[in-house]
Design an enzyme around this catalytic site. Structure first.
Site, PDB file in Angstrom:
ATOM      1  N   SER A  24       0.737   7.140   8.680  1.00  0.00           N
ATOM      2  CA  SER A  24       1.603   5.860   7.847  1.00  0.00           C
ATOM      3  C   SER A  24       1.931   6.208   6.639  1.00  0.00           C
ATOM      4  CB  SER A  24       0.386   4.848   7.970  1.00  0.00           C
ATOM      5  OG  SER A  24       1.041   3.642   7.856  1.00  0.00           O
ATOM      6  N   PRO A  25       3.054   5.535   6.215  1.00  0.00           N
ATOM      7  CA  PRO A  25       3.461   5.709   4.984  1.00  0.00           C
ATOM      8  C   PRO A  25       2.558   5.528   3.710  1.00  0.00           C
ATOM      9  CG  PRO A  25       5.244   4.439   5.980  1.00  0.00           C
ATOM     10  CD  PRO A  25       3.722   4.275   6.787  1.00  0.00           C
ATOM     11  N   GLN A 102      10.271   6.470   4.649  1.00  0.00           N
ATOM     12  CA  GLN A 102      10.317   5.058   4.734  1.00  0.00           C
ATOM     13  C   GLN A 102      11.129   4.764   3.609  1.00  0.00           C
ATOM     14  OE1 GLN A 102       6.923   2.977   3.092  1.00  0.00           O
ATOM     15  NE2 GLN A 102       6.814   1.449   4.733  1.00  0.00           N
ATOM     16  N   TYR A 189       6.743  -6.782  -1.000  1.00  0.00           N
ATOM     17  CA  TYR A 189       8.015  -6.054  -1.570  1.00  0.00           C
ATOM     18  C   TYR A 189       9.348  -6.831  -1.644  1.00  0.00           C
ATOM     19  CZ  TYR A 189       4.376  -2.653  -2.417  1.00  0.00           C
ATOM     20  OH  TYR A 189       3.307  -2.076  -3.046  1.00  0.00           O
ATOM     21  N   ARG A 237       9.176  -2.111   9.138  1.00  0.00           N
ATOM     22  CA  ARG A 237       7.697  -2.420   8.701  1.00  0.00           C
ATOM     23  C   ARG A 237       7.660  -3.899   8.369  1.00  0.00           C
ATOM     24  NH1 ARG A 237       2.404   0.565   5.998  1.00  0.00           N
ATOM     25  NH2 ARG A 237       2.262   0.829   8.162  1.00  0.00           N
ATOM     26  N   LEU A 312      -7.040   0.313   9.876  1.00  0.00           N
ATOM     27  CA  LEU A 312      -8.141   0.525  10.431  1.00  0.00           C
ATOM     28  C   LEU A 312      -8.448   0.883  11.728  1.00  0.00           C
ATOM     29  CD1 LEU A 312     -10.013  -2.018   8.255  1.00  0.00           C
ATOM     30  CD2 LEU A 312     -10.275   0.239   8.014  1.00  0.00           C
ATOM     31  N   GLY A 334      -3.627   5.836   8.437  1.00  0.00           N
ATOM     32  CA  GLY A 334      -3.299   6.077   7.051  1.00  0.00           C
ATOM     33  C   GLY A 334      -4.609   6.697   6.343  1.00  0.00           C
ATOM     34  N   ARG A 335      -5.333   6.058   5.862  1.00  0.00           N
ATOM     35  CA  ARG A 335      -6.693   6.673   5.130  1.00  0.00           C
ATOM     36  C   ARG A 335      -7.219   7.662   6.062  1.00  0.00           C
ATOM     37  NH1 ARG A 335      -8.394   0.857   3.491  1.00  0.00           N
ATOM     38  NH2 ARG A 335      -7.575   0.507   5.581  1.00  0.00           N
TER      39      ARG A 335
HETATM   40  C1  FMN Z   1      -2.891   5.680  -0.746  1.00  0.00           C
HETATM   41  C2  FMN Z   1      -1.882   4.561   0.013  1.00  0.00           C
HETATM   42  C3  FMN Z   1      -0.799   4.486  -0.176  1.00  0.00           C
HETATM   43  C4  FMN Z   1      -0.083   3.757   0.591  1.00  0.00           C
HETATM   44  N1  FMN Z   1       1.401   3.633   0.363  1.00  0.00           N
HETATM   45  C5  FMN Z   1       2.200   3.028   1.380  1.00  0.00           C
HETATM   46  C6  FMN Z   1       3.509   2.979   1.224  1.00  0.00           C
HETATM   47  O1  FMN Z   1       4.163   3.608   0.548  1.00  0.00           O
HETATM   48  N2  FMN Z   1       4.359   2.175   2.072  1.00  0.00           N
HETATM   49  C7  FMN Z   1       3.592   1.368   3.047  1.00  0.00           C
HETATM   50  O2  FMN Z   1       4.314   0.663   3.776  1.00  0.00           O
HETATM   51  N3  FMN Z   1       2.290   1.194   3.037  1.00  0.00           N
HETATM   52  C8  FMN Z   1       1.407   2.010   2.290  1.00  0.00           C
HETATM   53  N4  FMN Z   1       0.329   2.061   2.501  1.00  0.00           N
HETATM   54  C9  FMN Z   1      -0.309   1.549   3.445  1.00  0.00           C
HETATM   55  C10 FMN Z   1      -0.491   2.219   4.630  1.00  0.00           C
HETATM   56  O3  FMN Z   1       0.756   2.773   5.351  1.00  0.00           O
HETATM   57  C11 FMN Z   1      -1.518   1.460   5.904  1.00  0.00           C
HETATM   58  O4  FMN Z   1      -0.836   0.606   6.321  1.00  0.00           O
HETATM   59  C12 FMN Z   1      -2.985   1.041   5.397  1.00  0.00           C
HETATM   60  O5  FMN Z   1      -3.055   2.008   4.626  1.00  0.00           O
HETATM   61  C13 FMN Z   1      -3.570   0.711   6.499  1.00  0.00           C
HETATM   62  O6  FMN Z   1      -4.028   1.671   7.359  1.00  0.00           O
HETATM   63  P1  FMN Z   1      -5.354   2.619   7.527  1.00  0.00           P
HETATM   64  O7  FMN Z   1      -6.321   1.560   7.651  1.00  0.00           O
HETATM   65  O8  FMN Z   1      -5.259   3.654   8.630  1.00  0.00           O
HETATM   66  O9  FMN Z   1      -5.472   3.158   5.947  1.00  0.00           O
HETATM   67  C14 FMN Z   1      -0.507   2.995   1.365  1.00  0.00           C
HETATM   68  C15 FMN Z   1      -2.061   2.898   1.728  1.00  0.00           C
HETATM   69  C16 FMN Z   1      -2.654   3.779   1.149  1.00  0.00           C
HETATM   70  C17 FMN Z   1      -4.121   3.970   1.227  1.00  0.00           C
END
Ligand code: FMN
Length: 379
Positions: A24-25, A102, A189, A237, A312, A334-335
């Site tokens: 994920s971004p 993105q 945004y 998105r 998650l 993502g995380r």
């Molecule tokens: C460090 C960090 C930076 C993020 N930056 C972006 C971003 O640039 N663009 C975006 O759409 N979402 C961003 N997100 C959201 C993630 O893409 C993702 O949707 C969110 O963390 C949930 O997924 P996860 O539970 O697998 O982490 C960011 C999340 C984290 C943790």
């Protein structure tokens, strides 16, 4: 070797993901002041590609400097930003993954400190350190949160110029050899703030009715499709729900997804929240595992479009089940990727799709295989 859906390839237009795992971004706030990517971004994104993901997204690359969330955002508003990104896409593809860009405009949430400084609005202290605040632009003059700067409301003519900014950024993404472009229309945004009835209090062509609120998103899709090659997929998105009273709903998302599909969008990336909070719902709190998956399922079913589930999703079997149940076509992490850049390689092993570690990069495969053998011997 059991067949898995997670490790089945996916064809999208003229490109093929080797598996259904996308990273994920994620914004890392490590670019220089001119929005130029560097070695940090190369290793950050490169290790997810070497770690087995099918598609690796950059953080939101800014299309207009006024829409920067911080001074450390990476950008695609200038041709000078292309070459360092090209180096990264070359490496990602050398590892067998697709590279996704993105495209992002932070709108009313611009001019903030970095995540680890609490996303606070830039102030005089930052100005003293050489990072003066600027006035963001937005759908209206309303602040997203009291602690942010009040934006200047864009005129209709200025809104009408935004799709071309996204199109120019997509042209640069193509020049940087990205395989996929995603529009960031979520998390409060700029584009999301036009979609949501909570924030869009405008009248005129870009406000009022749902049609007016959706106009900017649809024009952005059309403009990108005018320059982004036909053989390359376009993702969008969405915050599928605002999660606040009288906000944007999943039914609104289904309608928008249908219209986006007609304008050449291939995949809806299904996130949520952010219209009155600093970040998305997933990043803001402690929701249940896979809590956004039902959005991906409904949009997939009711709008007849490929969806990506995110939020998650942490386990290999959880990801596999989402695909097996037909709730989504791609799973984004993502995380979990930050915690384990080899998440996809490990998932393949857990699911039995790579019992002998044959999909690991050669420099690692023999060592990890030997570790497996040692573990077997201990048992
Ligand atoms: C460090 C960090 C930076 C993020 N930056 C972006 C971003 O640039 N663009 C975006 O759409 N979402 C961003 N997100 C959201 C993630 O893409 C993702 O949707 C969110 O963390 C949930 O997924 P996860 O539970 O697998 O982490 C960011 C999340 C984290 C943790």
């Amino acid at each position: 070797m059991p067949e898995t859906k997670l490790f089945a390839p996916l064809e999208l237009r003229g490109v093929t993901m080797r598996n259904r795992v996308a990273v994920s971004p994620m914004q890392v706030y490590m670019a220089d002041r001119n929005g130029i990517a560097n070695d940090w971004h190369l290793q950050h994104l490169g290790k997810f590609a070497a770690g087995g993901a099918g598609l690796v997204f950059t953080e939101g690359l800014i299309v207009d400097p006024i829409g920067r969330s911080s001074y450390s955002d990476c950008g695609l508003w200038s041709d000078t930003q292309i070459a360092p990104l090209r180096r990264i896409t070359d490496f990602i593809r050398s590892q067998g993954a697709l590279a996704g860009a993105q495209l992002h405009h932070a709108g009313p949430k611009a001019a903030r400190r970095r995540a680890w400084d609490g996303f606070a609005a830039l102030d005089d202290d930052d100005a003293a350190k050489g990072e003066p605040p600027w006035q963001p632009v937005g759908v209206s003059e309303a602040r997203t949160l009291d602690k942010y700067h009040a934006p200047r409301a864009l005129s209709d003519a200025e809104v009408g110029a935004i799709p071309e900014m996204f199109a120019q950024a997509a042209r640069r993404a193509d020049a940087a050899d990205f395989d996929v472009v995603e529009v960031h229309a979520a998390h409060g945004y700029l584009i999301h703030s036009f979609l949501s009835p909570v924030s869009n209090t405008r009248s005129g062509p870009y406000g009022g009715s749902p049609k007016g609120r959706m106009r900017l998103a649809l024009e952005v899709a059309e403009a990108i499709r005018g320059t982004w090659p036909d053989r390359k997929p376009l993702f969008f998105r969405l915050s599928c729900v605002d999660g606040v009273e009288a906000g944007w709903t999943i039914e609104d998302s289904v309608v928008l997804a249908r219209d986006l599909r007609q304008r050449g969008v291939d995949v809806i990336d299904c996130s949520s929240g952010g219209i009155r909070s600093a970040t998305s719902t997933a990043s803001a709190g402690y929701p249940a595992p896979g809590f956004q998956v039902p959005f991906a399922a409904q949009i997939r079913r009711d709008a007849g479009i490929v969806t990506m589930a995110v939020g998650l999703i942490t386990g290999a079997r959880q990801a596999e089940d989402i695909l097996q149940q037909g709730d989504a076509d791609i799973v984004a992490i993502g995380r979990s990727a930050l915690e384990d850049p080899n998440w996809a390689l490990r998932a393949a092993h857990v699911l039995g799709a790579d019992a002998d570690r044959s999909i690991w990069p050669a420099p690692y495969a023999w060592g990890v295989r030997a570790l497996d053998a040692a573990r077997d011997a201990w048992e």
